[in-house]
Design a protein around this motif. Structure first.
Motif, PDB file in Angstrom:
ATOM      1  N   UNK A  94       0.819  -1.209   0.000  1.00 63.60           N
ATOM      2  CA  UNK A  94       0.000   0.000   0.000  1.00 63.60           C
ATOM      3  C   UNK A  94       0.857   1.266   0.000  1.00 63.60           C
ATOM      4  N   UNK A  95       2.098   1.169   0.480  1.00 57.61           N
ATOM      5  CA  UNK A  95       2.964   2.350   0.551  1.00 57.61           C
ATOM      6  C   UNK A  95       3.340   2.817  -0.855  1.00 57.61           C
ATOM      7  N   UNK A  96       3.185   4.119  -1.103  1.00 59.91           N
ATOM      8  CA  UNK A  96       3.456   4.687  -2.423  1.00 59.91           C
ATOM      9  C   UNK A  96       4.221   5.996  -2.279  1.00 59.91           C
ATOM     10  N   UNK A  97       5.299   6.120  -3.028  1.00 63.93           N
ATOM     11  CA  UNK A  97       6.043   7.376  -3.134  1.00 63.93           C
ATOM     12  C   UNK A  97       5.982   7.825  -4.592  1.00 63.93           C
ATOM     13  N   UNK A  98       5.803   9.119  -4.805  1.00 62.80           N
ATOM     14  CA  UNK A  98       5.697   9.672  -6.159  1.00 62.80           C
ATOM     15  C   UNK A  98       6.972  10.433  -6.491  1.00 62.80           C
ATOM     16  N   UNK A  99       7.544  10.132  -7.657  1.00 61.49           N
ATOM     17  CA  UNK A  99       8.643  10.918  -8.208  1.00 61.49           C
ATOM     18  C   UNK A  99       8.150  11.571  -9.499  1.00 61.49           C
ATOM     19  N   UNK A 100       8.652  12.761  -9.786  1.00 58.19           N
ATOM     20  CA  UNK A 100       8.330  13.395 -11.055  1.00 58.19           C
ATOM     21  C   UNK A 100       9.397  14.389 -11.445  1.00 58.19           C
ATOM     22  N   UNK A 101       9.621  14.538 -12.755  1.00 58.91           N
ATOM     23  CA  UNK A 101      10.652  15.449 -13.257  1.00 58.91           C
ATOM     24  C   UNK A 101      10.039  16.436 -14.241  1.00 58.91           C
ATOM     25  N   UNK A 102      10.367  17.723 -14.091  1.00 60.36           N
ATOM     26  CA  UNK A 102       9.944  18.778 -15.013  1.00 60.36           C
ATOM     27  C   UNK A 102       8.416  18.880 -15.039  1.00 60.36           C
ATOM     28  N   UNK A 103       7.787  18.617 -16.193  1.00 59.45           N
ATOM     29  CA  UNK A 103       6.326  18.545 -16.209  1.00 59.45           C
ATOM     30  C   UNK A 103       5.853  17.560 -15.149  1.00 59.45           C
ATOM     31  N   UNK A 104       6.571  16.432 -15.043  1.00 59.84           N
ATOM     32  CA  UNK A 104       6.213  15.422 -14.054  1.00 59.84           C
ATOM     33  C   UNK A 104       6.414  15.886 -12.626  1.00 59.84           C
ATOM     34  N   UNK A 105       7.339  16.843 -12.411  1.00 58.41           N
ATOM     35  CA  UNK A 105       7.487  17.413 -11.081  1.00 58.41           C
ATOM     36  C   UNK A 105       6.242  18.178 -10.680  1.00 58.41           C
ATOM     37  N   UNK A 106       5.682  18.921 -11.636  1.00 59.82           N
ATOM     38  CA  UNK A 106       4.406  19.597 -11.409  1.00 59.82           C
ATOM     39  C   UNK A 106       3.317  18.571 -11.117  1.00 59.82           C
ATOM     40  N   UNK A 107       3.293  17.482 -11.910  1.00 58.03           N
ATOM     41  CA  UNK A 107       2.289  16.433 -11.718  1.00 58.03           C
ATOM     42  C   UNK A 107       2.455  15.748 -10.364  1.00 58.03           C
ATOM     43  N   UNK A 108       3.709  15.528  -9.934  1.00 57.87           N
ATOM     44  CA  UNK A 108       3.950  14.868  -8.650  1.00 57.87           C
ATOM     45  C   UNK A 108       3.425  15.716  -7.495  1.00 57.87           C
ATOM     46  N   UNK A 109       3.690  17.024  -7.548  1.00 55.87           N
ATOM     47  CA  UNK A 109       3.190  17.909  -6.493  1.00 55.87           C
ATOM     48  C   UNK A 109       1.663  17.927  -6.478  1.00 55.87           C
TER      49      UNK A 109
END
Length: 594
Positions: A379-394
């Motif tokens: 169940x534990x989930x961590x989100x990573x995102x870069x650039x556009x994906x950084x916006x999506x991660x936040x």
């Protein structure tokens, strides 16, 4: 009427020459202005033809036809001035059509003259030989014109750029030629000059055709049947619709991967379908696998730009995703809605991107039992995102508690995230190739928000360029044309800045809402796209409220190298994520680490 019937004063030719040279030099230095100048030149030419037709009506029998023709040309000139944007949009196909039709006429004329020459060849006169050479010259020039026209149809933005770039130099050359004519009588050019010019034009045309074929061969193909929504799509978001095994470059050897299709919702809550990839490490441990949700950076806004459609799906991010599976974590990587599946793609639109991430995790939890895979997902989930994906991660962290409370988020890592969107879009004109990203934003926002009009956001002279940019992916060869046009026309926005409604929508999608889990923001200090100063200001504003934000900067790292294999961010990111999965406490301090 012979040339001797019309003689202009030499001083008038001299003035015209100086005007052409001055205007040509100005346009050569400012190709973007040349696009506007093309409209002015076209309108002037139409008006001139119209006036000439009407003025010549007294010299022909059918005056009404000449007057009517002149009026049509004058109306056309007025339309060009009144609707410059529409004129520019049609300028490339009009140029292509003119080149093709004119080339065909020239080829047919050359063939006809060649046939006549062959009949007269028995005389073996110098005149017949010269006529034969002229017919070959005509055929070569016509063939070059047809080929250039075909290439112009395939690349309308490159055609506009070529017209813009060439308008200035051609005006300068015409000015010099006119000046020479004003100083001394014009000599007839030798036929060999025309022949050489025609052959060179044909060679250049064939080279352009070869380049066009190569770039077209590197275009990404569209989505296949896997990405098509089924007839009955459940209203519930996060439902797994289908899956199939998947392979691509950059996927570690000791893993298994599937691409998935699942339900999600758009920004306005309308049900939609999205695709993605699930990568599971080979392991003998029965312990459930922690989930690492990956939000990718910019690939484009067209459906064909989905990472799961590419054989090199994650580029520079291969290193950190490989490190994730090496640590025994399951990687769930959404394509986002509109990439792979039916658009529009919510590029830098927080709700649409964040929901795609959360629903991909939900779908992945259904994939494992459906395929009877072991071990199960934790169940534990961590989100990573870069650039556009950084916006999506936040945005994933912001939306998680309300949109998907069943997805247990343990942390969010945003790497070089696009945060201050109004500032970013306003700054893109200062970045080499930034117009490509501006085109993506303008396309996505105008297709998502009714109050954002593409025609009002994008300057008239840049609309054709922006439309073509929006249809290309960053990873395909054709993007080189977009980068070239972006360097020549760096600012595509009307009046150089987003309008008020566009700015309002950009501000809405700035990820400054509360996030209840620890956040890591990693920023390259040498990033030319997401400036360190802007990112630092964004974090400082967030830290005005109680937050758990760990902000780290990396000297010398740019936008992409910050997540490369050799970047010091990578081991720090892994260590930070291990702590999140382990449930370790974090400091309540917000901002840069000591």
């Amino acid at each position: 009427m012979s040339e001797s019937d019309i003689r202009l004063p030499r001083w008038l030719l001299g003035v015209a020459a100086l005007v052409c040279i001055a205007a040509g030099l100005a346009l050569t230095l400012r190709p973007a202005a040349s696009l506007d100048a093309l409209v002015v030149l076209l309108g002037t030419a139409l008006a001139g033809v119209g006036v000439a037709e009407i003025a010549g009506a007294t010299r022909i029998r059918q005056r009404w036809l000449s007057v009517a023709t002149g009026v049509i040309f004058l109306v056309g000139a007025a339309a060009v001035v009144a609707w410059p944007g529409a004129t520019l949009s049609g300028l490339a196909p009009l140029t292509a059509l003119t080149l093709i039709v004119g080339g065909i006429v020239k080829v047919l004329s050359g063939i006809r003259n060649g046939h006549r020459t062959s009949i007269a060849a028995g005389a073996a006169s110098v005149t017949s030989i010269a006529a034969g050479a002229a017919s070959v010259t005509s055929i070569a020039a016509g063939a070059a014109s047809v080929i250039f026209g075909a290439v112009a149809l395939s690349w309308p933005d490159a055609t506009l750029l070529a017209l813009a770039v060439l308008t200035g130099p051609v005006a300068v050359l015409f000015g010099f030629a006119t000046g020479i004519r004003a100083l001394r009588p014009t000599a007839h050019r030798p036929r060999r000059v025309a022949a050489v010019a025609s052959v060179l034009a044909l060679v250049a045309a064939l080279g352009s055709l070869a380049l066009s074929v190569r770039l077209n061969s590197e275009r990404f193909t569209g989505p296949d049947a896997f990405y098509a929504a089924p007839a009955d799509v459940p209203d519930t978001s996060g439902v797994l619709l289908r899956s199939e095994p998947w392979t691509a470059d950059g996927i570690p050897d000791d893993t298994r991967a599937w691409r998935i299709l699942y339900t999600t919702t758009r920004d306005e809550g309308v049900p939609a379908v999205a695709s993605g990839v699930v990568v599971l490490p080979e392991t003998s441990s029965p312990e459930p696998l922690p989930v690492l949700a990956w939000a990718h950076g910019t690939t484009g806004v067209a459906p064909k730009c989905a990472p799961s459609l590419s054989q090199e799906p994650y580029g520079t991010a291969d290193a950190i995703l490989g490190a994730a599976t090496a640590n025994g974590w399951a990687v769930v990587a959404t394509d986002y809605v509109g990439l792979g599946t039916e658009g529009p793609h919510p590029y830098l639109i927080g709700q649409g991107q964040g929901r795609s991430v959360l629903d991909s995790v939900r779908a992945a939890h259904q994939l494992v039992p459906a395929l009877e895979l072991v071990p199960a997902l934790d169940e534990r989930t961590v989100v990573w995102g870069h650039s556009q994906g950084g916006n999506a991660a936040l945005w994933t962290g912001i939306l998680g508690p309300t949109y998907a409370p069943d997805v247990r988020l343990s942390g969010v890592a945003a790497l070089s995230p696009a945060t201050d969107l109004p500032g970013l879009v306003g700054y893109l004109a200062e970045i080499a190739g930034g117009a490509v990203f501006a085109s993506y934003v303008a396309d996505a926002y105008s297709r998502t928000y009714p109050d954002v009009d593409f025609a009002e956001v994008v300057a008239p002279e840049a609309r054709t360029l922006a439309r073509e940019d929006a249809g290309r992916c960053l990873g395909e060869g054709a993007i080189a044309v977009s980068v070239g046009t972006a360097l020549a026309v760096p600012d595509i926005l009307a009046d150089g800045q987003p309008d008020e409604r566009f700015l309002h929508r950009l501000a809405e999608n700035t990820p400054d809402g509360p996030i209840d889990v620890p956040v890591l923001i990693g920023q390259g200090a040498a990033d030319p796209l997401i400036l360190e100063s802007v990112q630092t200001g964004f974090v400082a504003k967030l830290c005005e409220q109680p937050r758990q934000i760990d902000y780290r900067t990396y000297p010398g790292a740019d936008h992409n190298s910050v997540i490369a294999a050799e970047s010091p961010l990578v081991p720090e990111l892994i260590e930070w994520t291990v702590g999140r999965f382990a449930g370790e406490a974090v400091d309540d301090e917000c901002g840069p680490i000591p």
